[in-house]
Design a protein around this motif. Structure first.
Motif, mmCIF file in Angstrom:
data_model
loop_
_atom_site.group_PDB
_atom_site.id
_atom_site.type_symbol
_atom_site.label_atom_id
_atom_site.label_comp_id
_atom_site.label_asym_id
_atom_site.label_seq_id
_atom_site.Cartn_x
_atom_site.Cartn_y
_atom_site.Cartn_z
ATOM 1 N N GLU A 191 -35.847 -10.136 7.057
ATOM 2 C CA GLU A 191 -36.758 -9.521 8.015
ATOM 3 C C GLU A 191 -38.111 -10.227 8.003
ATOM 4 O O GLU A 191 -38.643 -10.569 6.949
ATOM 5 C CB GLU A 191 -36.933 -8.044 7.689
ATOM 6 N N GLY A 192 -38.658 -10.420 9.235
ATOM 7 C CA GLY A 192 -39.979 -11.028 9.363
ATOM 8 C C GLY A 192 -39.997 -12.529 9.248
ATOM 9 O O GLY A 192 -41.071 -13.119 9.098
ATOM 10 N N THR A 193 -38.834 -13.182 9.321
ATOM 11 C CA THR A 193 -38.770 -14.640 9.221
ATOM 12 C C THR A 193 -38.365 -15.228 10.567
ATOM 13 O O THR A 193 -37.876 -14.528 11.458
ATOM 14 C CB THR A 193 -37.772 -15.084 8.147
ATOM 15 N N ASP A 194 -38.565 -16.529 10.704
ATOM 16 C CA ASP A 194 -38.177 -17.220 11.926
ATOM 17 C C ASP A 194 -36.679 -17.471 11.918
ATOM 18 O O ASP A 194 -36.102 -17.865 10.895
ATOM 19 C CB ASP A 194 -38.922 -18.552 12.045
ATOM 20 N N ALA B 4 -34.760 -18.162 19.963
ATOM 21 C CA ALA B 4 -35.436 -18.560 18.727
ATOM 22 C C ALA B 4 -36.769 -17.829 18.640
ATOM 23 O O ALA B 4 -37.457 -17.628 19.642
ATOM 24 C CB ALA B 4 -35.653 -20.069 18.701
ATOM 25 N N GLY B 5 -37.128 -17.395 17.459
ATOM 26 C CA GLY B 5 -38.389 -16.679 17.283
ATOM 27 C C GLY B 5 -38.440 -15.994 15.933
ATOM 28 O O GLY B 5 -37.712 -16.356 15.005
ATOM 29 N N ARG B 6 -39.314 -15.017 15.841
ATOM 30 C CA ARG B 6 -39.477 -14.272 14.591
ATOM 31 C C ARG B 6 -38.730 -12.945 14.688
ATOM 32 O O ARG B 6 -38.995 -12.133 15.575
ATOM 33 C CB ARG B 6 -40.944 -14.034 14.279
ATOM 34 N N ALA B 7 -37.800 -12.748 13.771
ATOM 35 C CA ALA B 7 -36.999 -11.522 13.764
ATOM 36 C C ALA B 7 -37.775 -10.415 13.059
ATOM 37 O O ALA B 7 -38.360 -10.628 11.989
ATOM 38 C CB ALA B 7 -35.667 -11.763 13.067
ATOM 39 N N GLY B 8 -37.761 -9.250 13.663
ATOM 40 C CA GLY B 8 -38.514 -8.130 13.103
ATOM 41 C C GLY B 8 -37.699 -7.308 12.122
ATOM 42 O O GLY B 8 -36.653 -7.733 11.613
ATOM 43 N N GLY C 91 -25.431 1.021 23.387
ATOM 44 C CA GLY C 91 -26.251 -0.176 23.175
ATOM 45 C C GLY C 91 -27.234 0.013 22.043
ATOM 46 O O GLY C 91 -28.445 -0.151 22.228
ATOM 47 N N THR C 92 -26.736 0.350 20.861
ATOM 48 C CA THR C 92 -27.610 0.638 19.719
ATOM 49 C C THR C 92 -28.538 -0.539 19.430
ATOM 50 O O THR C 92 -28.099 -1.679 19.274
ATOM 51 C CB THR C 92 -26.774 0.933 18.465
ATOM 52 N N LEU C 93 -29.855 -0.259 19.371
ATOM 53 C CA LEU C 93 -30.834 -1.293 19.032
ATOM 54 C C LEU C 93 -30.723 -1.624 17.549
ATOM 55 O O LEU C 93 -30.753 -0.735 16.701
ATOM 56 C CB LEU C 93 -32.249 -0.812 19.360
ATOM 57 N N MET C 94 -30.627 -2.938 17.244
ATOM 58 C CA MET C 94 -30.473 -3.356 15.852
ATOM 59 C C MET C 94 -31.736 -4.037 15.317
ATOM 60 O O MET C 94 -32.140 -3.818 14.185
ATOM 61 C CB MET C 94 -29.265 -4.283 15.724
ATOM 62 N N THR C 95 -32.391 -4.858 16.147
ATOM 63 C CA THR C 95 -33.665 -5.468 15.770
ATOM 64 C C THR C 95 -34.252 -6.122 17.008
ATOM 65 O O THR C 95 -33.663 -6.075 18.100
ATOM 66 C CB THR C 95 -33.503 -6.508 14.638
ATOM 67 N N ARG C 96 -35.412 -6.731 16.859
ATOM 68 C CA ARG C 96 -36.051 -7.477 17.952
ATOM 69 C C ARG C 96 -36.411 -8.876 17.466
ATOM 70 O O ARG C 96 -36.769 -9.062 16.298
ATOM 71 C CB ARG C 96 -37.323 -6.782 18.446
ATOM 72 N N VAL C 97 -36.347 -9.828 18.379
ATOM 73 C CA VAL C 97 -36.767 -11.197 18.096
ATOM 74 C C VAL C 97 -37.876 -11.556 19.078
ATOM 75 O O VAL C 97 -37.705 -11.397 20.295
ATOM 76 C CB VAL C 97 -35.596 -12.196 18.215
ATOM 77 N N GLU C 98 -39.015 -12.017 18.548
ATOM 78 C CA GLU C 98 -40.164 -12.358 19.383
ATOM 79 C C GLU C 98 -40.454 -13.849 19.284
ATOM 80 O O GLU C 98 -40.526 -14.398 18.181
ATOM 81 C CB GLU C 98 -41.403 -11.567 18.947
ATOM 82 N N GLN C 99 -40.640 -14.476 20.431
ATOM 83 C CA GLN C 99 -41.048 -15.877 20.444
ATOM 84 C C GLN C 99 -42.563 -15.923 20.397
ATOM 85 O O GLN C 99 -43.249 -15.491 21.312
ATOM 86 C CB GLN C 99 -40.538 -16.570 21.707
ATOM 87 N N ILE C 100 -43.119 -16.467 19.313
ATOM 88 C CA ILE C 100 -44.567 -16.429 19.100
ATOM 89 C C ILE C 100 -45.188 -17.816 19.000
ATOM 90 O O ILE C 100 -46.346 -17.948 18.627
ATOM 91 C CB ILE C 100 -44.903 -15.627 17.827
#
Length: 389
Positions: free
Chosen positions: A76-79, A174-178, A193-202
């Motif tokens: 968690e919290g890594t690219d 590609a991005g940072r996974a929360g 559609g259960t939410l599992m995580t989010r990925v943000e391109q920063i």
């Protein structure tokens, strides 16, 4: 008694003479000051606005099959890279369904092969009238039905293969996974559609601002009148101040300006894009932005320290034609960096005092000490708006 009276008068006379001499000396003593000579110039038009950091893209990672989460495969919290595995869902049930459909396909293929063989055998016989045309037509129909059944089950097998592949949940961008929203052992649902995580391109990353519609209108009028040099195709640079007060080293550029006004806030939305290779800018944080929107042309600007601000405007101390300090009221414009824009009250050639202001009173003689201080005059600076005498 007359002796004491004479002595008292003598003492009072000496004191009065001394005070008069001291006042005369103070009035005649020139105060050393530094000045700048006012001149019209061009300066950067800097607009300061609060902004909020936003990712360029946000992907919500949701379950595409129903099952039990077996494993979280990322930190968690890594690219993460595009296509990288993030979760694994128990594939046992889907593997069984895949095997069942594959068996049905094998059976359908065998049936189709037999039907096609019958058609092959019947073809020469019908030509010799050994069998009726009706029997041959029935054999062809059976073969077509068997082949269609094979095609249908092949499609089902491809769908089952896709479903089986979805048990490995991958990053769509590609991005940072929360933070993971689900844990091992949790039941996730494809219909919901259960939410599992989010990925943000920063990297790059956006910073969004809101500017009042009135200020936008003033800028457009200034461009039309020629007071502001800003062409439609000019790149508008933005520099950021981080929450701890430090400057963000890499400037960004305005890449979006909305053409509509928010009815609720009366503001226009702007957005700048910044490189963020080290991830220093974090999504959601507030920053302070300085937007360099063109140049103000043919204006007078003086250092902020030279201006005394009041409710009805401001005042400055100038050197009059007799070499004495004088108060001059001025109409203030915008504060651009460390300089006040002066709309009225000063003209080119006026000498504005910028030092020892706390010691000066109107009418006191001054001595311009710019050269004696050894400091560079203000005109030597790259973006000076006034020159030192």
């Amino acid at each position: 008694m007359s002796f004491y009276r004479t002595l008292l008068l003598l003492v009072l006379g000496l004191v009065t003479a001394a005070c008069g001499s001291q006042e005369t000396a103070q009035q005649g003593q020139a105060v050393p000051v530094r000045t700048i000579t006012v001149s019209a110039t061009n300066i950067d038009n800097v607009i300061e606005l609060p902004g909020r950091v936003q990712p360029v893209r946000v992907a919500e990672v949701r379950a595409r099959v129903t099952g039990i989460v077996q494993q979280r495969t990322y930190e968690e919290g890594t690219d993460v890279s595009e296509g990288q595995a993030l979760f694994r869902i128990d594939p046992a049930e889907l593997r069984a369904s895949y095997a069942q459909i594959k068996a049905s396909l094998d059976r359908a293929r065998a049936t189709a092969a037999n039907a096609n063989a019958v058609v092959t055998r019947y073809r020469p016989l019908v030509a010799e009238n050994a069998i009726s045309g009706q029997e041959f037509d029935a054999a062809q129909a059976a073969a077509r039905e068997a082949n269609a059944n094979v095609a249908q089950i092949q499609a089902q097998l491809r769908a089952a293969s896709l479903q089986l592949g979805y048990t490995t949940v991958r990053a769509p961008i590609a991005g940072r996974a929360g933070r993971a929203v689900v844990t091992e052992g949790a039941l996730v649902s494809q219909p919901e559609g259960t939410l599992m995580t989010r990925v943000e391109q920063i990297s790059p990353i956006y910073v969004s601002f809101s500017q009042s519609a009135m200020e936008v209108l003033q800028i457009r009028r200034a461009i039309t009148s020629g007071e502001l040099d800003l062409q439609p195709g000019d790149a508008v640079e933005v520099r950021l101040t981080l929450p701890d007060g430090s400057e963000y080293g890499t400037p960004g550029l305005i890449e979006f300006l909305d053409f509509s006004v928010d009815e609720a806030t009366g503001t226009v939305q702007l957005r700048a894009e910044f490189p963020n290779p080290e991830g220093l800018l974090l999504s959601g944080e507030f920053v302070k932005a300085r937007i360099f929107a063109g140049k103000l042309t043919n204006i007078i600007a003086i250092p902020q320290l030279a201006v005394t601000v009041a409710d009805d405007g401001g005042t400055v101390m100038i050197v009059d034609k007799d070499g004495k300090a004088a108060v001059r009221p001025v109409k203030l414009g915008e504060l651009v960096g460390e300089k006040w824009v002066i709309k009225s009250g000063l003209k080119p050639g006026d000498r504005v005092i910028v030092s020892n202001l706390q010691k000066l009173q109107p009418g006191m003689p001054v001595q311009i000490a710019n050269a004696a201080t050894g400091r560079k005059p203000a005109a030597a600076a790259p973006k000076a708006t006034a020159k030192a005498d």
